[in-house]
Design a protein around this motif. Structure first.
Motif, PDB file in Angstrom:
ATOM      1  N   SER A 313      18.851   9.504  -1.147  1.00  0.00           N
ATOM      2  CA  SER A 313      17.504   9.063  -1.516  1.00  0.00           C
ATOM      3  C   SER A 313      17.436   8.904  -3.029  1.00  0.00           C
ATOM      4  O   SER A 313      18.245   9.475  -3.768  1.00  0.00           O
ATOM      5  CB  SER A 313      16.444  10.091  -1.075  1.00  0.00           C
ATOM      6  OG  SER A 313      16.532  10.370   0.300  1.00  0.00           O
ATOM      7  N   TYR A 315      14.588   9.016  -6.330  1.00  0.00           N
ATOM      8  CA  TYR A 315      13.257   9.370  -6.807  1.00  0.00           C
ATOM      9  C   TYR A 315      13.107   8.880  -8.243  1.00  0.00           C
ATOM     10  O   TYR A 315      14.045   8.982  -9.048  1.00  0.00           O
ATOM     11  CB  TYR A 315      13.050  10.887  -6.761  1.00  0.00           C
ATOM     12  CG  TYR A 315      13.069  11.463  -5.369  1.00  0.00           C
ATOM     13  CD1 TYR A 315      11.891  11.736  -4.691  1.00  0.00           C
ATOM     14  CD2 TYR A 315      14.276  11.735  -4.723  1.00  0.00           C
ATOM     15  CE1 TYR A 315      11.909  12.261  -3.403  1.00  0.00           C
ATOM     16  CE2 TYR A 315      14.306  12.254  -3.436  1.00  0.00           C
ATOM     17  CZ  TYR A 315      13.117  12.513  -2.798  1.00  0.00           C
ATOM     18  OH  TYR A 315      13.143  13.029  -1.530  1.00  0.00           O
ATOM     19  N   ASP A 316      11.912   8.350  -8.559  1.00  0.00           N
ATOM     20  CA  ASP A 316      11.713   7.850  -9.910  1.00  0.00           C
ATOM     21  C   ASP A 316      11.368   8.986 -10.857  1.00  0.00           C
ATOM     22  O   ASP A 316      11.386  10.164 -10.481  1.00  0.00           O
ATOM     23  CB  ASP A 316      10.638   6.748  -9.930  1.00  0.00           C
ATOM     24  CG  ASP A 316       9.246   7.266  -9.572  1.00  0.00           C
ATOM     25  OD1 ASP A 316       9.026   8.498  -9.578  1.00  0.00           O
ATOM     26  OD2 ASP A 316       8.371   6.432  -9.283  1.00  0.00           O
ATOM     27  N   ASN A 319       9.022  11.588  -9.791  1.00  0.00           N
ATOM     28  CA  ASN A 319       9.432  12.259  -8.552  1.00  0.00           C
ATOM     29  C   ASN A 319       8.853  11.593  -7.309  1.00  0.00           C
ATOM     30  O   ASN A 319       8.601  12.249  -6.296  1.00  0.00           O
ATOM     31  CB  ASN A 319       9.047  13.745  -8.571  1.00  0.00           C
ATOM     32  CG  ASN A 319       9.904  14.565  -7.628  1.00  0.00           C
ATOM     33  OD1 ASN A 319      11.081  14.277  -7.432  1.00  0.00           O
ATOM     34  ND2 ASN A 319       9.323  15.579  -7.034  1.00  0.00           N
ATOM     35  N   LYS A 321       9.493   9.072  -4.262  1.00  0.00           N
ATOM     36  CA  LYS A 321      10.651   8.587  -3.523  1.00  0.00           C
ATOM     37  C   LYS A 321      10.594   7.075  -3.347  1.00  0.00           C
ATOM     38  O   LYS A 321       9.537   6.500  -3.058  1.00  0.00           O
ATOM     39  CB  LYS A 321      10.705   9.269  -2.148  1.00  0.00           C
ATOM     40  CG  LYS A 321      11.931   8.922  -1.323  1.00  0.00           C
ATOM     41  CD  LYS A 321      11.931   9.712  -0.018  1.00  0.00           C
ATOM     42  CE  LYS A 321      13.158   9.394   0.817  1.00  0.00           C
ATOM     43  NZ  LYS A 321      13.181  10.184   2.079  1.00  0.00           N
ATOM     44  N   ASN A 322      11.735   6.420  -3.528  1.00  0.00           N
ATOM     45  CA  ASN A 322      11.862   4.978  -3.290  1.00  0.00           C
ATOM     46  C   ASN A 322      12.010   4.764  -1.788  1.00  0.00           C
ATOM     47  O   ASN A 322      13.077   5.001  -1.214  1.00  0.00           O
ATOM     48  CB  ASN A 322      13.088   4.435  -4.038  1.00  0.00           C
ATOM     49  CG  ASN A 322      13.257   2.941  -3.867  1.00  0.00           C
ATOM     50  OD1 ASN A 322      12.629   2.325  -3.000  1.00  0.00           O
ATOM     51  ND2 ASN A 322      14.109   2.347  -4.677  1.00  0.00           N
ATOM     52  N   SER A 323      10.925   4.338  -1.146  1.00  0.00           N
ATOM     53  CA  SER A 323      10.916   4.232   0.317  1.00  0.00           C
ATOM     54  C   SER A 323      11.836   3.144   0.842  1.00  0.00           C
ATOM     55  O   SER A 323      12.209   3.142   2.012  1.00  0.00           O
ATOM     56  CB  SER A 323       9.488   3.989   0.819  1.00  0.00           C
ATOM     57  OG  SER A 323       8.958   2.803   0.255  1.00  0.00           O
ATOM     58  N   SER A 326      17.548   3.811   1.436  1.00  0.00           N
ATOM     59  CA  SER A 326      17.992   4.811   2.404  1.00  0.00           C
ATOM     60  C   SER A 326      19.420   4.479   2.820  1.00  0.00           C
ATOM     61  O   SER A 326      19.654   3.482   3.503  1.00  0.00           O
ATOM     62  CB  SER A 326      17.067   4.840   3.632  1.00  0.00           C
ATOM     63  OG  SER A 326      17.524   5.776   4.577  1.00  0.00           O
TER      64      SER A 326
END
Length: 352
Positions: A313, A315-316, A319, A321-323, A326
């Motif tokens: 995963s 995270y920017d 914090n 999450k880049n959905s 994956s």
């Protein structure tokens, strides 16, 4: 599935600091028995001080580096709730060590007005390779057990580890012992049976009715190298501890059986996930190939990437999450379009 380990990589950092593990050793058991008939404590910390000692290890190594810490601070929390309060100086209840590793000596009956107190040790260590300060914390809880007020209504067994409950890098051993209290006095048990936690054991196969389901009886044929299993004290070699193991003792006193449980930890077994690959992009272009390497007890494991499921995963910097990102597998490719300026890429490890 259950996550058993995780690795994190900041895609703009050029170095990752060491992964540290902190523990707190103690010179006394963590249960304090209070007898309201006379107001006595066992152990009495005013005469038998409980010395808490910070321990710090680099993952996969067995050298305690707490003495090399940049700073060590102690905090306490009453009744396992509310904010932690820092202990900044010695007083009537505590002696704060002045040199590393900075011990905390409990020299007063601090549970007089509390049922439990949690101590937290905050350790700051300067990574010698990167020069970065790494902060890690450990907690230790002491608990008050109060006997009844009608006479001396109360017998209790307490299993504890006098020399600490940690083995390191599959070396050494730990002793576990059972004390039987009648009121605030220690009395002698007449029979002892020890068990190791095993979810496959039943009362008719591997265990018995005294230990109950999920506990395997230690005996001459099943002992994992553990000795003393018919006495009040057992010696547990590191080889018998797979990460974390629990042990139960059933002790007989005055024809009645009592039991308690302790836990022993092997600090060599945690899996360390290290992410290897280029962690910078230029002008928002390009891609990088990242590989999750696993280390256990200082040796690389699962080089083929088949023993675990690898889930990635991103995270920017906030914090989030880049959905849309994956990926799975031991090795993946991340592109510059997956990162907005900077971010953390995380590899979670599941059992396959």
């Amino acid at each position: 599935m259950t996550i058993v380990a995780s690795g994190v990589m900041t895609l703009v950092d050029l170095n990752d600091a060491k992964q540290l593990m902190a523990y707190i050793g103690s010179s006394q058991q963590r249960q304090v028995i209070y007898n309201p008939n006379g107001g006595s404590y066992t152990p009495n910390y005013t005469t038998s001080n409980n010395v808490l000692t910070p321990q710090l290890f680099i993952a996969g190594k067995n050298t305690d580096i707490a003495a090399q810490a940049k700073s060590i601070k102690w905090f306490y929390q009453t009744n396992s709730s509310g904010a932690f309060t820092e202990i900044t100086a010695s007083d009537t209840n505590y002696t704060l060590g002045s040199t590393a590793p900075k011990t905390l000596t409990i020299k007063g009956n601090v549970l007089a007005s509390a049922n439990s107190i949690t101590y937290m040790c905050e350790i700051i260590y300067t990574d010698t390779d990167t020069g970065y300060d790494v902060t890690t914390k450990a907690e230790y809880e002491i608990i008050k057990v109060t006997n009844g007020t009608n006479g001396q209504d109360a017998v209790r067994a307490i299993v504890w580890t006098p020399d600490g409950n940690i083995t390191r890098n599959a070396n050494g051993s730990v002793t576990a012992t059972v004390d039987v209290y009648k009121g605030s006095s220690v009395v002698a048990g007449t029979a002892f049976k020890w068990y190791i936690q095993d979810p496959t054991a039943t009362t008719s196969s591997g265990g018995d009715a005294d230990g109950g389901a999920g506990w395997r009886l230690l005996n001459s044929t099943t002992n994992y190298g553990i000795t003393g299993y018919t006495t009040k004290t057992i010696t547990v070699p590191a080889s018998a501890v797979q990460s974390v193991e629990s042990f139960k003792c059933v002790v007989t006193y005055n024809n009645v059986k009592y039991n308690d449980v302790c836990t022993i930890i092997d600090v060599s077994d945690p899996i360390v996930v290290t992410i290897v690959g280029t962690n910078t992009f230029k002008n928002g272009q390009g891609s990088t190939t990242l590989t999750a390497k696993l280390f256990q007890a200082g040796a690389e494991i699962d080089t083929a990437g088949t023993a675990y499921a690898y889930k990635w995963s991103i995270y920017d910097s906030n914090n989030v999450k880049n959905s849309s990102f994956s990926k799975t597998g031991k090795t993946i490719t991340a592109s510059s379009s997956d990162i907005n300026g900077r971010g953390n890429i995380v590899c979670d490890l599941d059992r396959s």
